[in-house]
Design a protein around this motif. Structure first.
Motif, PDB file in Angstrom:
ATOM      1  N   ILE A 165      -1.047 -19.544  -0.294  1.00  0.00           N
ATOM      2  CA  ILE A 165       0.315 -20.045  -0.095  1.00  0.00           C
ATOM      3  C   ILE A 165       0.322 -21.174   0.921  1.00  0.00           C
ATOM      4  O   ILE A 165       0.975 -22.215   0.730  1.00  0.00           O
ATOM      5  N   ARG A 166      -0.389 -20.991   2.026  1.00  0.00           N
ATOM      6  CA  ARG A 166      -0.428 -22.035   3.065  1.00  0.00           C
ATOM      7  C   ARG A 166      -1.048 -23.319   2.527  1.00  0.00           C
ATOM      8  O   ARG A 166      -0.603 -24.423   2.853  1.00  0.00           O
ATOM      9  N   ARG A 167      -2.059 -23.188   1.688  1.00  0.00           N
ATOM     10  CA  ARG A 167      -2.709 -24.360   1.105  1.00  0.00           C
ATOM     11  C   ARG A 167      -1.758 -25.094   0.164  1.00  0.00           C
ATOM     12  O   ARG A 167      -1.695 -26.330   0.172  1.00  0.00           O
ATOM     13  N   GLU A 168      -1.011 -24.357  -0.639  1.00  0.00           N
ATOM     14  CA  GLU A 168      -0.051 -24.994  -1.538  1.00  0.00           C
ATOM     15  C   GLU A 168       0.997 -25.773  -0.751  1.00  0.00           C
ATOM     16  O   GLU A 168       1.341 -26.905  -1.100  1.00  0.00           O
ATOM     17  N   GLU A 169       1.527 -25.167   0.302  1.00  0.00           N
ATOM     18  CA  GLU A 169       2.536 -25.849   1.115  1.00  0.00           C
ATOM     19  C   GLU A 169       1.956 -27.111   1.743  1.00  0.00           C
ATOM     20  O   GLU A 169       2.613 -28.154   1.807  1.00  0.00           O
ATOM     21  N   SER A 170       0.705 -27.025   2.204  1.00  0.00           N
ATOM     22  CA  SER A 170       0.045 -28.181   2.806  1.00  0.00           C
ATOM     23  C   SER A 170      -0.145 -29.308   1.791  1.00  0.00           C
ATOM     24  O   SER A 170       0.054 -30.492   2.116  1.00  0.00           O
ATOM     25  N   LEU A 171      -0.506 -28.954   0.570  1.00  0.00           N
ATOM     26  CA  LEU A 171      -0.732 -29.967  -0.464  1.00  0.00           C
ATOM     27  C   LEU A 171       0.568 -30.644  -0.892  1.00  0.00           C
ATOM     28  O   LEU A 171       0.582 -31.844  -1.177  1.00  0.00           O
ATOM     29  N   VAL A 172       1.658 -29.884  -0.940  1.00  0.00           N
ATOM     30  CA  VAL A 172       2.954 -30.488  -1.276  1.00  0.00           C
ATOM     31  C   VAL A 172       3.351 -31.505  -0.204  1.00  0.00           C
ATOM     32  O   VAL A 172       3.807 -32.613  -0.514  1.00  0.00           O
ATOM     33  N   ARG A 173       3.164 -31.142   1.056  1.00  0.00           N
ATOM     34  CA  ARG A 173       3.461 -32.090   2.147  1.00  0.00           C
ATOM     35  C   ARG A 173       2.562 -33.317   2.046  1.00  0.00           C
ATOM     36  O   ARG A 173       3.019 -34.459   2.231  1.00  0.00           O
ATOM     37  N   LEU A 174       1.275 -33.088   1.743  1.00  0.00           N
ATOM     38  CA  LEU A 174       0.336 -34.205   1.593  1.00  0.00           C
ATOM     39  C   LEU A 174       0.779 -35.138   0.479  1.00  0.00           C
ATOM     40  O   LEU A 174       0.721 -36.371   0.620  1.00  0.00           O
ATOM     41  N   ALA A 175       1.228 -34.569  -0.629  1.00  0.00           N
ATOM     42  CA  ALA A 175       1.657 -35.383  -1.764  1.00  0.00           C
ATOM     43  C   ALA A 175       2.816 -36.293  -1.383  1.00  0.00           C
ATOM     44  O   ALA A 175       2.785 -37.510  -1.653  1.00  0.00           O
ATOM     45  N   TYR A 176       3.832 -35.744  -0.749  1.00  0.00           N
ATOM     46  CA  TYR A 176       4.997 -36.548  -0.375  1.00  0.00           C
ATOM     47  C   TYR A 176       4.658 -37.594   0.692  1.00  0.00           C
ATOM     48  O   TYR A 176       5.117 -38.741   0.624  1.00  0.00           O
ATOM     49  N   ASN A 177       3.849 -37.201   1.671  1.00  0.00           N
ATOM     50  CA  ASN A 177       3.456 -38.163   2.717  1.00  0.00           C
ATOM     51  C   ASN A 177       2.635 -39.308   2.132  1.00  0.00           C
ATOM     52  O   ASN A 177       2.800 -40.471   2.523  1.00  0.00           O
ATOM     53  N   THR A 178       1.749 -38.979   1.204  1.00  0.00           N
ATOM     54  CA  THR A 178       0.935 -40.013   0.562  1.00  0.00           C
ATOM     55  C   THR A 178       1.806 -40.953  -0.263  1.00  0.00           C
ATOM     56  O   THR A 178       1.597 -42.168  -0.277  1.00  0.00           O
ATOM     57  N   ALA A 179       2.785 -40.398  -0.967  1.00  0.00           N
ATOM     58  CA  ALA A 179       3.695 -41.227  -1.754  1.00  0.00           C
ATOM     59  C   ALA A 179       4.441 -42.216  -0.860  1.00  0.00           C
ATOM     60  O   ALA A 179       4.611 -43.394  -1.214  1.00  0.00           O
TER      61      ALA A 179
END
Length: 233
Positions: A165-179
């Protein structure tokens, strides 16, 4: 093997593919082929190509395109309910002991064709490994063992300290920040190597952002996602 599917959104197309092929979402890779934006006169759709490592045991010939409702995790007795679950727990604990660590293993949830197991250990950080690679490798071994017990229809998910769960949340944040960074620089950014499930999470998160697109690059299980600025069209 490759297959092509179409849906109103990429997420829907992926769910249709998973339902027809009888695979979990982390068991195949997806390439987006075409996107038709919805307009006054045209119906919007997304067409994808699905890549599988092995040929699925069966493709449901009676599948009518109806996406099954997402089934919630069934949290129940953490103790094994049958010989199969008991063997899974014993095997997982044995592998961890042979790695030089101690851990107790319990059932986390039960679903149709899926069992989640929780690893309780004072060495959780080592069992997880960098970017979850140790946990992924251990999960692969357990799934191979389940297959040798004659249960190829069951997918085993391992977790510890709620890492998944923590990894999924981290990846979603990474996706938006990268965008956001891609928009500012009007270029592209190549992310770290990820497994199929993690890449799919990045693709799905950014799917509805009009001025950004994503694609997977590389070979093997751990490919990289490139986030690309494409501007408004």
């Amino acid at each position: 093997m490759t297959y092509e599917y179409e849906g109103r959104t990429e997420k829907e197309a992926i769910e249709i593919a998973a339902a027809e092929l009888g695979l979990e979402r982390d068991q195949f890779d997806v390439e987006r082929l075409e996107t038709q934006k919805k307009s006054l006169f045209k119906k919007g759709y997304v067409r994808i190509r699905v890549h599988t490592v092995d040929t699925p045991e069966h493709v449901n010939p009676e599948f009518d395109g109806t996406i099954p409702k997402t089934q919630k995790h069934i949290f129940a007795d953490p103790l094994p309910q049958d010989e199969f679950e008991e063997k899974l727990i014993d095997f997982t604990a044995s592998v961890i002991r042979k790695m030089g660590y101690d851990a107790s293993v319990e059932i986390m949830f039960r679903e149709d064709h899926k069992i989640g197991m929780r690893l309780n250990s004072s060495h959780s950080s080592i069992l997880i490994g960098r970017k979850g690679k140790n946990l992924d490798a251990l999960q692969l071994l357990v799934n191979v063992y389940a297959g040798r017990l004659g249960r190829e229809d069951i997918r085993i998910i391992l977790d510890t300290e709620n890492y998944r769960i923590r990894r999924e949340e981290s990846l979603v944040r990474l996706a938006y920040n990268t965008a956001d960074k891609v928009r500012m620089s009007k270029t592209s950014i190549l992310l770290e190597p990820m497994n199929p499930f993690e890449r799919r999470l990045i693709h799905t998160t950014l799917n509805d952002i009009n001025d950004v697109e994503t694609k997977s690059e590389g070979e093997g299980l751990y490919k990289q996602v490139r986030v690309i600025y494409k501007g408004l069209r």
